[in-house]
Design a protein around this motif. Structure first.
Motif, mmCIF file in Angstrom:
data_model
loop_
_atom_site.group_PDB
_atom_site.id
_atom_site.type_symbol
_atom_site.label_atom_id
_atom_site.label_comp_id
_atom_site.label_asym_id
_atom_site.label_seq_id
_atom_site.Cartn_x
_atom_site.Cartn_y
_atom_site.Cartn_z
ATOM 1 N N LYS A 1 3.577 9.220 -16.583
ATOM 2 C CA LYS A 1 2.311 8.179 -17.219
ATOM 3 C C LYS A 1 1.659 7.371 -15.965
ATOM 4 O O LYS A 1 2.097 7.025 -14.884
ATOM 5 C CB LYS A 1 2.421 6.745 -17.827
ATOM 6 N N GLU A 2 0.454 8.040 -16.040
ATOM 7 C CA GLU A 2 -0.846 7.421 -15.029
ATOM 8 C C GLU A 2 -1.127 5.352 -15.158
ATOM 9 O O GLU A 2 -1.361 5.354 -16.487
ATOM 10 C CB GLU A 2 -2.002 8.259 -15.262
ATOM 11 N N TYR A 3 -0.621 5.019 -14.435
ATOM 12 C CA TYR A 3 -1.086 3.706 -14.097
ATOM 13 C C TYR A 3 -2.909 3.446 -13.068
ATOM 14 O O TYR A 3 -2.434 3.620 -11.701
ATOM 15 C CB TYR A 3 -0.383 2.340 -13.681
ATOM 16 N N PRO A 4 -4.026 3.380 -13.849
ATOM 17 C CA PRO A 4 -4.619 3.015 -12.316
ATOM 18 C C PRO A 4 -5.107 1.889 -12.400
ATOM 19 O O PRO A 4 -4.386 0.564 -13.365
ATOM 20 C CB PRO A 4 -6.024 3.600 -13.233
ATOM 21 N N LEU B 1 -1.785 5.610 -9.747
ATOM 22 C CA LEU B 1 0.313 5.882 -9.344
ATOM 23 C C LEU B 1 0.124 6.255 -10.628
ATOM 24 O O LEU B 1 0.203 5.881 -11.723
ATOM 25 C CB LEU B 1 0.989 4.683 -9.020
ATOM 26 N N GLU B 2 1.143 7.552 -10.836
ATOM 27 C CA GLU B 2 1.785 8.735 -11.571
ATOM 28 C C GLU B 2 3.170 8.155 -11.249
ATOM 29 O O GLU B 2 3.744 7.691 -10.463
ATOM 30 C CB GLU B 2 1.745 9.997 -11.370
ATOM 31 N N ILE B 3 3.737 6.947 -12.578
ATOM 32 C CA ILE B 3 5.405 6.762 -12.774
ATOM 33 C C ILE B 3 6.042 7.531 -13.260
ATOM 34 O O ILE B 3 5.432 7.912 -14.656
ATOM 35 C CB ILE B 3 5.056 5.019 -13.217
ATOM 36 N N HIS B 4 6.968 7.740 -13.501
ATOM 37 C CA HIS B 4 8.051 8.821 -13.431
ATOM 38 C C HIS B 4 9.554 7.885 -13.186
ATOM 39 O O HIS B 4 10.061 7.790 -13.022
ATOM 40 C CB HIS B 4 8.110 10.182 -13.069
ATOM 41 N N PHE B 5 10.364 7.133 -14.890
ATOM 42 C CA PHE B 5 11.391 7.399 -15.145
ATOM 43 C C PHE B 5 12.424 7.909 -15.555
ATOM 44 O O PHE B 5 12.070 9.175 -16.099
ATOM 45 C CB PHE B 5 11.092 5.973 -16.275
ATOM 46 N N GLU B 6 12.918 8.116 -14.977
ATOM 47 C CA GLU B 6 14.367 9.174 -15.795
ATOM 48 C C GLU B 6 14.610 9.367 -16.770
ATOM 49 O O GLU B 6 14.614 8.413 -18.218
ATOM 50 C CB GLU B 6 15.202 9.160 -14.787
ATOM 51 N N PHE C 1 13.293 5.190 -9.987
ATOM 52 C CA PHE C 1 11.737 5.650 -11.219
ATOM 53 C C PHE C 1 10.896 5.947 -9.116
ATOM 54 O O PHE C 1 10.959 6.390 -8.106
ATOM 55 C CB PHE C 1 11.610 4.661 -11.120
ATOM 56 N N THR C 2 9.788 7.056 -9.043
ATOM 57 C CA THR C 2 9.148 8.195 -9.176
ATOM 58 C C THR C 2 8.138 7.656 -9.092
ATOM 59 O O THR C 2 7.434 7.432 -9.569
ATOM 60 C CB THR C 2 9.668 9.551 -8.920
ATOM 61 N N VAL C 3 7.683 6.932 -8.202
ATOM 62 C CA VAL C 3 5.769 7.352 -8.188
ATOM 63 C C VAL C 3 5.120 7.600 -7.677
ATOM 64 O O VAL C 3 5.428 8.275 -6.253
ATOM 65 C CB VAL C 3 5.492 5.584 -6.928
ATOM 66 N N LYS C 4 3.914 8.644 -7.849
ATOM 67 C CA LYS C 4 3.181 9.904 -6.665
ATOM 68 C C LYS C 4 1.795 8.728 -6.960
ATOM 69 O O LYS C 4 0.890 8.785 -8.156
ATOM 70 C CB LYS C 4 2.915 10.863 -7.731
ATOM 71 N N ALA C 5 1.004 8.943 -5.498
ATOM 72 C CA ALA C 5 -0.509 8.336 -5.310
ATOM 73 C C ALA C 5 -1.039 9.658 -4.889
ATOM 74 O O ALA C 5 -0.288 10.647 -3.682
ATOM 75 C CB ALA C 5 -0.209 7.657 -4.051
ATOM 76 N N GLU C 6 -1.658 9.750 -5.421
ATOM 77 C CA GLU C 6 -3.214 10.916 -4.850
ATOM 78 C C GLU C 6 -4.051 10.546 -3.821
ATOM 79 O O GLU C 6 -4.394 11.731 -2.754
ATOM 80 C CB GLU C 6 -3.798 11.697 -6.480
ATOM 81 N N LYS C 7 -4.589 8.998 -3.655
ATOM 82 C CA LYS C 7 -5.257 7.997 -2.989
ATOM 83 C C LYS C 7 -4.452 6.813 -2.550
ATOM 84 O O LYS C 7 -3.705 6.721 -2.933
ATOM 85 C CB LYS C 7 -6.446 8.628 -3.942
ATOM 86 N N PRO C 8 -5.404 6.558 -0.736
ATOM 87 C CA PRO C 8 -4.896 5.259 -0.781
ATOM 88 C C PRO C 8 -3.887 4.482 -2.108
ATOM 89 O O PRO C 8 -4.904 4.224 -2.884
ATOM 90 C CB PRO C 8 -5.299 4.835 0.385
ATOM 91 N N THR C 9 -2.587 3.853 -2.480
ATOM 92 C CA THR C 9 -2.881 2.636 -3.750
ATOM 93 C C THR C 9 -2.368 0.916 -3.514
ATOM 94 O O THR C 9 -1.548 1.453 -2.483
ATOM 95 C CB THR C 9 -2.409 2.941 -4.767
ATOM 96 N N VAL D 1 1.027 -1.538 0.112
ATOM 97 C CA VAL D 1 -0.200 -0.183 0.130
ATOM 98 C C VAL D 1 0.913 1.347 0.241
ATOM 99 O O VAL D 1 2.008 1.452 0.661
ATOM 100 C CB VAL D 1 -0.558 -0.084 1.491
ATOM 101 N N ILE D 2 0.749 2.033 -1.258
ATOM 102 C CA ILE D 2 1.198 3.384 -1.009
ATOM 103 C C ILE D 2 0.308 4.479 -0.803
ATOM 104 O O ILE D 2 -0.378 4.828 -1.279
ATOM 105 C CB ILE D 2 1.691 3.229 -2.192
ATOM 106 N N MET D 3 0.383 5.465 0.355
ATOM 107 C CA MET D 3 -0.056 6.495 0.745
ATOM 108 C C MET D 3 -0.158 7.364 -0.217
ATOM 109 O O MET D 3 1.357 7.713 -0.875
ATOM 110 C CB MET D 3 -0.181 6.803 2.506
ATOM 111 N N PRO D 4 -1.249 8.530 0.119
ATOM 112 C CA PRO D 4 -0.982 9.812 -1.177
ATOM 113 C C PRO D 4 0.379 10.534 -0.662
ATOM 114 O O PRO D 4 1.032 10.742 0.745
ATOM 115 C CB PRO D 4 -1.607 10.966 -0.274
ATOM 116 N N GLY D 5 0.838 10.415 -1.971
ATOM 117 C CA GLY D 5 2.640 11.452 -1.675
ATOM 118 C C GLY D 5 2.891 10.982 -2.625
ATOM 119 O O GLY D 5 2.680 10.559 -4.004
ATOM 120 N N SER D 6 4.557 11.261 -2.974
ATOM 121 C CA SER D 6 5.671 11.752 -4.170
ATOM 122 C C SER D 6 7.076 10.485 -3.162
ATOM 123 O O SER D 6 7.360 11.111 -2.497
ATOM 124 C CB SER D 6 5.897 12.188 -4.818
#
Length: 92
Positions: free
Chosen positions: A61-64, A51-56, A77-85, A28-33
């Motif tokens: 790109k968003e993955y629902p 999750l929004e995933i960003h590779f250098e 890589f960076t992951v960004k979650a707007e809500k618990p995922t 589980v990933i809570m909201p944040g980057s």
């Protein structure tokens, strides 16, 4: 036995069996980057949320829920979650 992994002051947690078979974790990933680095190839499947995933060197790109993405070995890589995922991660 089940191993518990905790990152970023508890904002990211995963559980996985300690076996000799192919490794996987449920997390589980809570909201944040959050920035991660892989050692081995990973296949991540989104179970709930997105999750929004960003590779250098590539656009984010968003993955629902229901989609998956592959992370090559030795990759940052960076992951960004707007809500618990929730996700499943398969290693190797």
């Amino acid at each position: 036995m089940i191993k518990v992994n905790e990152y970023f002051e508890g904002m990211v947690k995963s559980l996985g069996p300690e076996t000799q078979e192919k490794k996987f974790t449920l997390g589980v990933i809570m909201p944040g980057s959050y920035e991660f680095t892989t050692g081995v190839k990973e296949l991540m499947e989104i179970v709930q949320g997105s999750l929004e995933i960003h590779f250098e060197g590539h656009p984010a790109k968003e993955y629902p829920k229901g989609q998956n993405f592959t992370v090559p070995e030795n990759t940052k890589f960076t992951v960004k979650a707007e809500k618990p995922t929730a996700y499943i991660c398969y290693y190797g």
